[in-house]
Design an enzyme around this catalytic site. Structure first.
Site, PDB file in Angstrom:
ATOM      1  N   GLY A 197       0.950  -1.085   0.014  1.00  0.00           N
ATOM      2  CA  GLY A 197      -0.075  -0.063   0.122  1.00  0.00           C
ATOM      3  C   GLY A 197       0.953   1.344  -0.052  1.00  0.00           C
ATOM      4  N   THR A 198       1.953   1.315   0.888  1.00  0.00           N
ATOM      5  CA  THR A 198       2.630   2.326   0.935  1.00  0.00           C
ATOM      6  C   THR A 198       3.261   2.674  -0.399  1.00  0.00           C
ATOM      7  OG1 THR A 198       3.119   1.872   3.374  1.00  0.00           O
ATOM      8  CG2 THR A 198       4.668   3.711   2.245  1.00  0.00           C
ATOM      9  N   ASN A 215      -8.498   3.186   8.251  1.00  0.00           N
ATOM     10  CA  ASN A 215      -8.014   1.919   9.025  1.00  0.00           C
ATOM     11  C   ASN A 215      -8.233   2.004  10.679  1.00  0.00           C
ATOM     12  OD1 ASN A 215      -6.245   4.464   8.515  1.00  0.00           O
ATOM     13  ND2 ASN A 215      -5.051   3.702   9.973  1.00  0.00           N
ATOM     14  N   SER A 221      -3.556  -3.288  -0.913  1.00  0.00           N
ATOM     15  CA  SER A 221      -2.403  -3.949  -0.318  1.00  0.00           C
ATOM     16  C   SER A 221      -2.910  -5.528   0.053  1.00  0.00           C
ATOM     17  CB  SER A 221      -1.996  -3.292   0.951  1.00  0.00           C
ATOM     18  OG  SER A 221      -1.030  -4.039   1.576  1.00  0.00           O
ATOM     19  N   HIS A 237      -1.884  -7.827   2.026  1.00  0.00           N
ATOM     20  CA  HIS A 237      -1.987  -8.500   3.444  1.00  0.00           C
ATOM     21  C   HIS A 237      -3.191  -8.024   4.379  1.00  0.00           C
ATOM     22  CE1 HIS A 237      -0.403  -5.198   6.113  1.00  0.00           C
ATOM     23  NE2 HIS A 237       0.175  -4.468   5.184  1.00  0.00           N
ATOM     24  N   THR A 253      12.743  -6.254 -11.076  1.00  0.00           N
ATOM     25  CA  THR A 253      12.411  -7.690 -11.099  1.00  0.00           C
ATOM     26  C   THR A 253      11.269  -7.931 -10.118  1.00  0.00           C
ATOM     27  OG1 THR A 253      14.458  -8.266 -12.027  1.00  0.00           O
ATOM     28  CG2 THR A 253      13.034 -10.026 -11.188  1.00  0.00           C
ATOM     29  N   CYS A 276       1.104   1.131  12.923  1.00  0.00           N
ATOM     30  CA  CYS A 276       2.296   1.889  12.660  1.00  0.00           C
ATOM     31  C   CYS A 276       2.703   2.757  13.726  1.00  0.00           C
ATOM     32  CB  CYS A 276       2.513   2.229  11.055  1.00  0.00           C
ATOM     33  SG  CYS A 276       1.145   2.806  10.399  1.00  0.00           S
TER      34      CYS A 276
HETATM   35  N1  PLP Z   1      -3.303   2.944   3.950  1.00  0.00           N
HETATM   36  C1  PLP Z   1      -3.973   2.559   4.871  1.00  0.00           C
HETATM   37  C2  PLP Z   1      -5.421   2.887   5.150  1.00  0.00           C
HETATM   38  C3  PLP Z   1      -3.680   1.123   5.795  1.00  0.00           C
HETATM   39  O1  PLP Z   1      -4.367   0.813   6.960  1.00  0.00           O
HETATM   40  C4  PLP Z   1      -2.155   0.873   5.641  1.00  0.00           C
HETATM   41  C5  PLP Z   1      -1.778  -0.139   6.438  1.00  0.00           C
HETATM   42  O2  PLP Z   1      -1.945  -0.183   7.623  1.00  0.00           O
HETATM   43  C6  PLP Z   1      -1.536   1.482   4.594  1.00  0.00           C
HETATM   44  C7  PLP Z   1      -2.068   2.489   3.792  1.00  0.00           C
HETATM   45  C8  PLP Z   1      -0.006   1.159   4.323  1.00  0.00           C
HETATM   46  O3  PLP Z   1      -0.295  -0.175   3.606  1.00  0.00           O
HETATM   47  P1  PLP Z   1       0.909  -1.339   3.387  1.00  0.00           P
HETATM   48  O4  PLP Z   1       1.337  -1.767   5.092  1.00  0.00           O
HETATM   49  O5  PLP Z   1       0.793  -2.257   2.601  1.00  0.00           O
HETATM   50  O6  PLP Z   1       2.240  -0.519   3.207  1.00  0.00           O
END
Ligand code: PLP
Length: 378
Positions: A70-71, A147, A195, A197, A233, A321
């Site tokens: 996601g990031t 989130n 993302s 996971h 890759t 995080c």
């Molecule tokens: N955006 C939201 C709303 C999220 O909840 C998260 C992860 O908790 C992310 C972005 C970041 O995703 P990733 O952990 O795959 O980098």
């Protein structure tokens, strides 16, 4: 262990692992860019995964690029478009995940990031959004499903505001994809980050939907992979895991949604019946079916969460995080929750691997924890 922290991450589905395994060991180790048979087998598998992701979103496979999560998807979308279309500003909400909020703060100067607040229900102020869109704004980036609270943004309305003004629209749909239906043939946004996971795929795998025809500037430049949109890759097994997770999510989206909603409703009914201190966040607005953010008035998450953990219940206070920070979660602060109430906020997030028994065990663990805390405090 009762795991109710599925907005932080989810358990890898055994079928996802099965799909990945042959590409981690055995003979499927070719480089997908190689033109020989070993490479082509892997290339075909990657393209099949792309189709599975695009089916989940109802878009074309050519509109999907793979990323490390996601990031990366979010960072690269903002980097590519925040300085285009003549504008040099990006508009975000005040409740964005750090991947949007901290990234825009780090990348642009203060005047180039316009922030629109939310009301007490976590809903973005659409009038302010509309009025803030001038020729300087090139991109709007809004969280699709929050989130911390699970609250859904009014995504169709946001697109309706942005499109006529020619402003590109990116949704951070990391918490939404795989949990609720997203149909890109109806939602005319330009970019969507996701993302794996968060919906039973592997960590370190993600994708970005880039609407066909957009003029993409890559963040990673090199060997021209992903049709020149993201060099490097490919992380083959991760991509296959994301593909399988997408396929499984698409197959059982409505069934899982019903299960999650029934677990959440059972949980929230019990919590409000049995604990006078409980305040459900976002109970008046649309939320993800799997997320229940509850403030326990008069208690602190800092004390409660370790006690629940000792009893085998994994939950969190806001985003993973920012774990270790026991202040009020960001979204609740922006929703004008009193600090004292917000400090008692616990996020319970469910997945298809939870059961009613997990709910009952959690309620029991909450009772025991409150009894202990009350005996210490009195
Ligand atoms: N955006 C939201 C709303 C999220 O909840 C998260 C992860 O908790 C992310 C972005 C970041 O995703 P990733 O952990 O795959 O980098």
């Amino acid at each position: 262990m009762v795991y109710l922290d599925n907005n932080s991450t989810t358990k890898v589905d055994p079928l996802v692992f099965e799909a990945m395994e042959p590409f981690l060991r055995g003979d499927n180790f070719g480089n997908p860019s190689s033109i020989h048979t070993a490479g082509r087998i892997v290339r075909d598998a990657i393209e099949e995964s792309r189709s599975k992701v695009s089916s989940l979103l109802n878009c074309s496979p050519s509109e999907i690029i793979f990323s490390s999560g996601g990031t990366e998807s979010i960072n690269s979308a903002i980097s590519s478009f925040a300085n285009t279309h003549g504008g040099n500003r990006v508009l975000i909400s005040s409740v964005e995940h750090a991947a949007v909020d901290d990234f825009t703060t780090a990348k642009f100067d203060e005047t180039a990031v316009v922030k629109v607040g939310v009301d007490e229900n976590g809903q973005i102020d659409l009038d302010l959004l509309q009025n803030s869109l001038d020729e300087n704004i090139s991109l709007v980036s809004i969280i699709y499903a929050h989130n911390e609270t699970g609250i859904l943004s009014p995504v169709s309305e946001i697109v309706e505001i942005c499109t006529p003004k020619g402003v590109l629209c990116h949704f951070d749909a990391v918490q939404a994809v795989g949990k609720i239906p997203i149909n890109l043939s109806n939602l005319e946004c330009d970019l969507i980050s996701l993302s794996a996971h968060k919906f039973h795929g592997p960590k370190g795998a993600g994708a970005l939907y880039i609407k066909d025809g957009l003029n993409w500037t890559p963040s990673q430049i090199g060997g021209g992979q992903e049709r020149g949109k993201r060099a490097g890759t490919e992380s083959v097994a991760n991509i296959l895991g994301l593909g399988k997770a997408s396929e499984l999510a698409a197959l059982s989206l409505s069934e899982n949604s019903k299960l999650l909603l029934s677990l959440r409703n059972r949980f929230e009914a019990k919590v409000t019946q049995e604990f006078e201190s409980a305040v459900i966040v976002g109970s008046n607005v649309e939320r993800l079916p799997n997320t229940s953010n509850i403030c326990f008035d008069g208690y602190e998450a800092e004390a409660l969460i370790p006690l629940l953990d000792q009893k085998g219940v994994c939950v969190s206070h806001g985003a993973a995080c920012s774990s270790g920070s026991w202040g009020p979660p960001k979204a609740l602060k922006e929703m004008a929750y009193a600090d004292d109430l917000a400090k008692g906020s616990i996020r319970f997030s469910f997945s298809k691997f939870n059961s009613e028994k997990d709910i009952d065990l959690t309620i029991q663990a909450l009772h025991e924890s409150f009894t202990l805390l009350d005996s210490i405090n009195n």
